[in-house]
Motif scaffolding. Structure first.
Motif, PDB file in Angstrom:
ATOM      1  N   ASP A 192     -11.380 -13.623  50.529  1.00  0.00           N
ATOM      2  CA  ASP A 192     -12.789 -13.228  50.562  1.00  0.00           C
ATOM      3  C   ASP A 192     -13.206 -12.890  49.145  1.00  0.00           C
ATOM      4  N   GLU A 193     -14.237 -13.537  48.653  1.00  0.00           N
ATOM      5  CA  GLU A 193     -14.730 -13.249  47.306  1.00  0.00           C
ATOM      6  C   GLU A 193     -16.256 -13.301  47.342  1.00  0.00           C
ATOM      7  N   PRO A 194     -16.892 -12.129  47.510  1.00  0.00           N
ATOM      8  CA  PRO A 194     -18.340 -12.103  47.752  1.00  0.00           C
ATOM      9  C   PRO A 194     -19.215 -12.437  46.569  1.00  0.00           C
ATOM     10  N   GLY A 195     -18.735 -12.245  45.325  1.00  0.00           N
ATOM     11  CA  GLY A 195     -19.690 -12.408  44.235  1.00  0.00           C
ATOM     12  C   GLY A 195     -19.178 -13.051  42.966  1.00  0.00           C
ATOM     13  N   ASP A 196     -17.866 -13.064  42.759  1.00  0.00           N
ATOM     14  CA  ASP A 196     -17.345 -13.535  41.481  1.00  0.00           C
ATOM     15  C   ASP A 196     -17.016 -15.028  41.524  1.00  0.00           C
ATOM     16  N   THR A 197     -16.673 -15.563  40.357  1.00  0.00           N
ATOM     17  CA  THR A 197     -16.516 -17.003  40.191  1.00  0.00           C
ATOM     18  C   THR A 197     -15.361 -17.569  41.013  1.00  0.00           C
ATOM     19  N   ARG A 198     -14.225 -16.864  41.030  1.00  0.00           N
ATOM     20  CA  ARG A 198     -13.044 -17.349  41.739  1.00  0.00           C
ATOM     21  C   ARG A 198     -12.423 -16.224  42.553  1.00  0.00           C
ATOM     22  N   GLY A 199     -11.666 -16.607  43.582  1.00  0.00           N
ATOM     23  CA  GLY A 199     -10.960 -15.621  44.385  1.00  0.00           C
ATOM     24  C   GLY A 199      -9.502 -15.537  43.973  1.00  0.00           C
ATOM     25  N   GLY A 200      -8.861 -14.438  44.336  1.00  0.00           N
ATOM     26  CA  GLY A 200      -7.460 -14.233  44.013  1.00  0.00           C
ATOM     27  C   GLY A 200      -7.278 -13.016  43.132  1.00  0.00           C
ATOM     28  N   HIS A 201      -6.168 -12.974  42.393  1.00  0.00           N
ATOM     29  CA  HIS A 201      -5.900 -11.820  41.548  1.00  0.00           C
ATOM     30  C   HIS A 201      -5.213 -12.253  40.259  1.00  0.00           C
ATOM     31  N   ILE A 202      -5.131 -11.334  39.316  1.00  0.00           N
ATOM     32  CA  ILE A 202      -4.461 -11.605  38.050  1.00  0.00           C
ATOM     33  C   ILE A 202      -2.959 -11.696  38.311  1.00  0.00           C
ATOM     34  N   PRO A 203      -2.302 -12.759  37.873  1.00  0.00           N
ATOM     35  CA  PRO A 203      -0.860 -12.878  38.110  1.00  0.00           C
ATOM     36  C   PRO A 203      -0.104 -11.650  37.612  1.00  0.00           C
ATOM     37  N   GLY A 204       0.812 -11.183  38.450  1.00  0.00           N
ATOM     38  CA  GLY A 204       1.627 -10.018  38.119  1.00  0.00           C
ATOM     39  C   GLY A 204       1.082  -8.707  38.641  1.00  0.00           C
ATOM     40  N   ALA A 205      -0.168  -8.711  39.112  1.00  0.00           N
ATOM     41  CA  ALA A 205      -0.758  -7.469  39.623  1.00  0.00           C
ATOM     42  C   ALA A 205      -0.255  -7.165  41.026  1.00  0.00           C
ATOM     43  N   VAL A 206      -0.027  -5.887  41.312  1.00  0.00           N
ATOM     44  CA  VAL A 206       0.246  -5.442  42.678  1.00  0.00           C
ATOM     45  C   VAL A 206      -1.042  -4.883  43.254  1.00  0.00           C
ATOM     46  N   ASN A 207      -1.120  -4.834  44.567  1.00  0.00           N
ATOM     47  CA  ASN A 207      -2.355  -4.430  45.233  1.00  0.00           C
ATOM     48  C   ASN A 207      -2.219  -3.037  45.847  1.00  0.00           C
ATOM     49  N   VAL A 208      -3.095  -2.121  45.422  1.00  0.00           N
ATOM     50  CA  VAL A 208      -3.232  -0.802  46.036  1.00  0.00           C
ATOM     51  C   VAL A 208      -4.726  -0.578  46.218  1.00  0.00           C
ATOM     52  N   PHE A 209      -5.222  -0.763  47.419  1.00  0.00           N
ATOM     53  CA  PHE A 209      -6.658  -0.603  47.693  1.00  0.00           C
ATOM     54  C   PHE A 209      -7.052   0.847  47.471  1.00  0.00           C
TER      55      PHE A 209
END
Length: 285
Positions: A192-209
């Motif tokens: 889900d990517e509501p507004g930015d150019t591309r979806g996904g994340h920066i390689p190497g990043a971990v996710n903590v909402f």
């Protein structure tokens, strides 16, 4: 767009002390917890199109002044609110609100603290006593005031953003940092990517909402319960924690929550996903 084209102009930065906000809690239960002379700031944001100032005028905590979340706390990247405001713009806004460089500030909102955390993180990064009011507007049981509070304006000197608190794109993609994405998992995974150019994340990043730092009532978890989230963000071999999100607000909240749990202050990747997604750098999903 190439990796070195079209990014947010580099905000002037200065070296600063390792932890200028030491001794000031990032979250407080009452405005008085930061001492006399504290200014209370309403940073509500109309996430669904409802102007924050309209909500403020309809009812706010007694004495609170209003800060416009999008207009006052961001620069613009590709037409979107993201990146840190120029030091002179921040100084003008604080002066308009009657906040001097040594004035303690407590900020609140009605979104679990994510909008208030943006202002609080910025001030703490500059060495100013500031904290988020735990529970926000919902935690106040008294009578609300209506209309505007007009503070006595002050002349404030601009302060450079400290280099040890603000990460640029080059730092965010460095293998030598612990990179944490504070967005919801659906955006991190590119679903889900509501507004930015591309979806996904920066390689190497971990996710903590960032919202996972709150309980069901919207209050910050106790420090011992936050440590599980801290463990997710840890990575062996690096002492530098860098957080980002969509525009930098959720990342500010996460940085404050980690500090509350006992981590040293980390760095904010100011351009966040808004900046990174507009480059041709790789994206992970």
């Amino acid at each position: 767009m190439k990796a070195n084209e079209g990014h947010q102009p580099k905000a002037p930065r200065a070296d600063g002390p390792t932890n200028p906000s030491a001794g000031w809690p990032p979250f407080v239960d009452t405005i008085g917890d930061l001492g006399p002379g504290t200014v209370l700031v309403d940073v509500r944001w109309g996430a669904e199109g409802r102007p924050g100032r309209d909500a403020y005028r309809a009812g706010h905590l007694p004495g609170a002044v209003f800060c416009d979340f999008e207009a006052d706390l961001f620069a613009r990247i590709g037409g979107h609110p993201a990146g840190l405001p120029a030091p002179e713009d921040l100084a003008a806004m604080l002066g308009r609100l009657g906040i001097a460089t040594d004035t303690p500030v407590v900020a609140y909102d009605d979104l679990g603290g994510v909008a208030a955390a943006r202002l609080v993180w910025m001030l703490r990064a500059l060495g100013q006593p500031a904290a988020v009011l735990a529970g926000g507007l919902a935690g106040y049981a008294g009578t609300l005031d209506t209309g505007d509070v007009t503070p006595v304006a002050r002349a404030i000197e601009a302060r450079l953003w400290p280099a040890n608190r603000v990460a640029d794109l080059a730092t965010a993609v460095s293998p030598d940092v612990r990179l944490v994405d504070a967005r919801p998992a659906s955006r991190y995974l590119g679903l889900d990517e509501p507004g930015d150019t591309r979806g996904g994340h920066i390689p190497g990043a971990v996710n903590v909402f960032w919202r996972d730092t709150l309980d069901a009532d919207g209050r910050l978890l106790p420090a011992d319960r936050l440590r599980d989230l801290v463990d997710t963000a840890q990575r062996e071999g690096s002492d530098t924690l860098v957080c980002y999100c969509g525009n930098g607000a959720g990342a500010c909240h996460l940085l404050l929550a980690f500090e509350h749990a006992g981590l040293p202050p980390g760095q904010l990747y100011a351009g966040s996903w808004t900046e990174y997604s507009a480059t041709d750098l790789p994206v992970a999903r």
